[in-house]
Design an enzyme around this catalytic site. Structure first.
Site, PDB file in Angstrom:
ATOM      1  N   ARG A 235       0.702  -0.983  -0.037  1.00 10.03           N
ATOM      2  CA  ARG A 235       0.199  -0.079   0.118  1.00 10.03           C
ATOM      3  C   ARG A 235       0.774   1.061   0.049  1.00 10.03           C
ATOM      4  NH1 ARG A 235      -5.656  -0.578   1.609  1.00 10.03           N
ATOM      5  NH2 ARG A 235      -5.624   1.821   1.552  1.00 10.03           N
ATOM      6  N   GLU A 264      -5.641   6.049  -6.544  1.00 11.69           N
ATOM      7  CA  GLU A 264      -5.698   5.560  -7.778  1.00 11.69           C
ATOM      8  C   GLU A 264      -7.026   5.421  -8.760  1.00 11.69           C
ATOM      9  OE1 GLU A 264      -4.672   1.667  -6.436  1.00 11.69           O
ATOM     10  OE2 GLU A 264      -2.839   2.105  -5.787  1.00 11.69           O
ATOM     11  N   HIS A 284      -1.880  -0.795 -10.502  1.00 14.88           N
ATOM     12  CA  HIS A 284      -2.059  -1.421  -9.257  1.00 14.88           C
ATOM     13  C   HIS A 284      -2.573  -2.962  -9.956  1.00 14.88           C
ATOM     14  CE1 HIS A 284      -3.678  -1.938  -4.940  1.00 14.88           C
ATOM     15  NE2 HIS A 284      -3.029  -3.017  -5.511  1.00 14.88           N
TER      16      HIS A 284
END
Length: 323
Positions: A235, A264, A284
């Site tokens: 993270r 994001e 991601h």
């Protein structure tokens, strides 16, 4: 029922085998993120069910109150900090969730980023495509020291694989991580300071929580070697805001590789790390492989199928049953 699948970035849901769970329903799928809360409500306004992919959108009480037809939220994954569960319960909207986990996919990406960054794979491949002559020397992986911050399931897979190719493993984290490291024969750092200063590569594998938010400070990064690499597939919030960019600009560490960001998705190339040639940035995608998606989406779609047939669900807000 009318089912809306939000933010299927890979536009893959219809191609998954598990999509057969939804064969009797009217399904609308969105690939691009909504640009505003108003647009999000417009997408969901006719939905009986919305399927949310992990933590890609925030579901607030305001949004929920604007969706009078909504009967179920089915979550792709086990957790989400982006959903107002209390509001869902108050409004009588059950939230179903998954139970599966896939440590292999993010562990594999972590290893891929270590190889790519240490051996200048991305840089030199780009230079070759541009017709330029190779100019860099890379860093040998065998014999170098890999620091694992948080020896959980993913961290253990990374450590075991890295050790198999000749890396020396040193661990830092909570007592459980340190005890586990000792039992597996890995090195344990004497202190957080020695951990950051001694490693050639550091990989973060901590769960995100109030306790771990910003656990890596700019002062920690400043201890790293100018040749060192930090990898973050966990993270972004584990590193204090702005600390990584500042540290890289100061030359310690010398390199970074990430697939996580505070906000994001990253659109239009607008992120300071993307402008740094010593950083590998990926979307991601640490969890995004076919097997993982079949499991995660399969659990979410199965919950929709169970709901349509009045069968018990896995509920993230079981108190909703009292409604």
């Amino acid at each position: 029922m009318k089912v809306v699948i939000a933010d299927d970035y890979q536009n893959c849901a219809r191609r998954l085998k598990c999509f057969s769970y939804l064969k009797d329903h009217d399904v609308t799928l969105y690939v691009e993120p909504a640009k505003s809360e108003k647009e999000l409500i417009e997408r969901f306004i006719q939905a009986d069910v919305i399927v949310i992919v992990r933590e890609r959108i925030r579901i607030t009480q305001t949004i929920l109150e604007a969706l009078p037809k909504l009967k179920l939220i089915s979550l792709v994954g086990r957790h989400s900090k982006m959903i107002d569960f209390e509001a869902c319960t108050k409004l009588g909207i059950p939230v179903a969730h998954g139970v599966g986990s896939s440590p292999l996919a993010p562990a594999e990406l972590t290893l891929a980023l270590i190889f790519a960054a240490r051996r200048n794979v991305v840089l030199e491949a780009s230079r070759m495509q541009a017709g330029q002559f190779p100019i860099t020397l890379s860093h040998r992986i065998h014999g170098s020291t890999l620091g694992i911050f948080g020896l959980g399931v993913i961290g253990e897979i990374v450590a075991k694989s890295a050790q198999a190719i000749g890396m020396q493993i040193v661990v830092w984290g909570r007592k459980a991580s340190l005890d586990k490291a000792k039992s597996l024969g890995y090195g344990v750092a004497d202190s957080k300071e020695s951990f950051f200063s001694s490693a050639d590569v550091i990989s973060l594998h901590l769960r995100y929580s109030k306790e771990t938010q910003g656990i890596v400070h700019e002062s920690d990064l400043a201890l790293m070697k100018p040749t060192a690499l930090i990898v973050n597939t966990a993270r972004a919030e584990l590193i204090a805001s702005g600390a990584l960019e500042n540290a890289l600009n100061l030359g310690r560490p010398g390199f970074a590789a990430v697939d996580v960001y505070e906000n994001e998705p990253i659109l239009d190339g607008k992120h300071p790390l993307l402008k740094m040639p010593n950083v590998i940035c990926m979307p991601h995608l640490g969890w995004a492989d076919h097997d993982t998606f079949e499991m995660y989406f399969g659990e979410a779609f199965e919950q929709v199928h169970l709901f349509a047939n009045n069968l018990p669900l896995r509920l993230a807000n079981p108190d909703v049953l009292n409604k």
